[in-house]
Design an enzyme around this catalytic site. Structure first.
Site, PDB file in Angstrom:
ATOM      1  N   SER A  63       0.712  -1.331   0.016  1.00 28.21           N
ATOM      2  CA  SER A  63       0.215   0.201   0.005  1.00 28.21           C
ATOM      3  C   SER A  63       1.066   1.336  -0.125  1.00 28.21           C
ATOM      4  O   SER A  63       2.006   1.293   0.377  1.00 28.21           O
ATOM      5  CB  SER A  63      -0.799   0.029   1.198  1.00 28.21           C
ATOM      6  OG  SER A  63      -1.663  -1.306   1.158  1.00 28.21           O
TER       7      SER A  63
HETATM    8  N1  SAM Z   1      -0.882  -4.757   4.329  1.00 23.55           N
HETATM    9  C1  SAM Z   1      -0.105  -5.185   3.036  1.00 23.55           C
HETATM   10  C2  SAM Z   1       1.570  -4.696   3.004  1.00 23.55           C
HETATM   11  O1  SAM Z   1       2.014  -3.856   4.073  1.00 23.55           O
HETATM   12  O2  SAM Z   1       2.157  -4.860   1.971  1.00 23.55           O
HETATM   13  C3  SAM Z   1      -0.742  -4.575   1.733  1.00 23.55           C
HETATM   14  C4  SAM Z   1      -1.378  -5.851   1.187  1.00 23.55           C
HETATM   15  S1  SAM Z   1      -2.318  -5.545  -0.435  1.00 23.55           S
HETATM   16  C5  SAM Z   1      -3.078  -3.989  -0.598  1.00 23.55           C
HETATM   17  C6  SAM Z   1      -3.539  -6.715   0.103  1.00 23.55           C
HETATM   18  C7  SAM Z   1      -3.394  -8.119   0.521  1.00 23.55           C
HETATM   19  O3  SAM Z   1      -4.756  -8.811   0.993  1.00 23.55           O
HETATM   20  C8  SAM Z   1      -2.819  -9.183  -0.589  1.00 23.55           C
HETATM   21  O4  SAM Z   1      -1.547  -9.519  -0.433  1.00 23.55           O
HETATM   22  C9  SAM Z   1      -4.175 -10.070  -0.913  1.00 23.55           C
HETATM   23  O5  SAM Z   1      -3.658 -11.240  -1.273  1.00 23.55           O
HETATM   24  C10 SAM Z   1      -4.446  -9.975   0.637  1.00 23.55           C
HETATM   25  N2  SAM Z   1      -5.962 -10.584   0.803  1.00 23.55           N
HETATM   26  C11 SAM Z   1      -6.730 -10.642  -0.162  1.00 23.55           C
HETATM   27  N3  SAM Z   1      -7.977 -11.230   0.561  1.00 23.55           N
HETATM   28  C12 SAM Z   1      -7.418 -11.833   1.553  1.00 23.55           C
HETATM   29  C13 SAM Z   1      -7.915 -12.782   2.446  1.00 23.55           C
HETATM   30  N4  SAM Z   1      -9.510 -13.038   2.269  1.00 23.55           N
HETATM   31  N5  SAM Z   1      -7.412 -13.066   3.479  1.00 23.55           N
HETATM   32  C14 SAM Z   1      -5.982 -12.657   3.617  1.00 23.55           C
HETATM   33  N6  SAM Z   1      -5.325 -11.919   2.868  1.00 23.55           N
HETATM   34  C15 SAM Z   1      -6.051 -11.582   1.989  1.00 23.55           C
END
Ligand code: SAM
Length: 217
Positions: A63
């Site tokens: 992000s």
């Molecule tokens: N917090 C992260 C960072 O600091 O890099 C940003 C992550 S990215 C914007 C969102 C993440 O949510 C992705 O890696 C995606 O695979 C994960 N995601 C989506 N749906 C999910 C779920 N149901 N459970 C866990 N992770 C999930």
């Protein structure tokens, strides 16, 4: 790339975040400590301190720093708080939470991302309480509930009741909710067993939250 380059760039990022309205000194200090260049792909490391989201593996993103700062400020983390993060991604948000003294639980649905972040976080913070899990975060992590805060870093179609149920009284859920293109950040505070106050705030664009109580894959 020289180490001083990253330290200077990180300081400059903190100045930018202040100018954009981030006021929490504790959050800014935490962001000053975390080496974001280690959480982005090597080829993009010189762009690590631009205030933009960057691609990581599995077509996901780390992000934008402003978004991380804003969501973390809303959580108002106190030393020792138990915080659950849904969407580990690169592990950067989890690193900010551990720098704030939180006990961090983080869930990621892509095994490769989960594993890379787990290794990086345990290398950078070997003594810290950071627990990561591979799986669907929309159902939460009930074994360790209740949490003082839950932060969802992917866009949800609705606020999952499963996550609300895992909040402590007075605890907060920070979650972007909307359609696939645009989401509104919600801060939901648990008042007591059954009542919650929901504050819709500003708009963002996140990758989708995919899971049982999220979007379908
Ligand atoms: N917090 C992260 C960072 O600091 O890099 C940003 C992550 S990215 C914007 C969102 C993440 O949510 C992705 O890696 C995606 O695979 C994960 N995601 C989506 N749906 C999910 C779920 N149901 N459970 C866990 N992770 C999930």
């Amino acid at each position: 790339m020289h180490r001083d380059f990253f330290i200077d760039a990180r300081k400059q990022l903190i100045i930018n975040l202040k100018q954009k309205g981030i006021v929490s000194e504790t959050v800014l200090n935490a962001m000053l400590k975390v080496p974001r260049e280690q959480f982005v792909p090597k080829v993009l490391s010189k762009r690590a301190y631009e205030d933009i989201s960057l691609p990581i593996d599995k077509q996901q993103t780390i992000s934008q720093p402003f978004t991380v700062a804003r969501m973390t400020s809303l959580l108002e983390v106190k030393e020792g708080d138990k915080i659950l993060e849904i969407g580990t991604g690169s592990g950067y948000q989890a690193a900010i939470l551990t720098e704030l003294g939180a006990e961090v639980y983080t869930i990621e649905r892509h095994f490769e991302l989960h594993n890379q972040a787990r290794i990086l976080l345990s290398t950078l913070y070997p003594q810290h309480k950071i627990y990561s899990r591979y799986g669907d975060g929309t159902i939460g992590w009930s074994e360790h509930a209740p949490y003082a805060g839950i932060i969802v870093t992917a866009g949800a179609p609705e606020i999952p009741q499963t996550l609300l149920n895992q909040l402590d009284i007075g605890g907060k859920l920070i979650i972007p909710v909307g359609d696939e293109k645009r989401q509104t950040m919600h801060c939901v505070v648990r008042q007591d067993e059954s009542s919650f106050l929901d504050y819709p705030l500003d708009d963002y664009t996140f990758v989708p939250l995919i899971g049982k109580v999220g979007w379908k894959a």
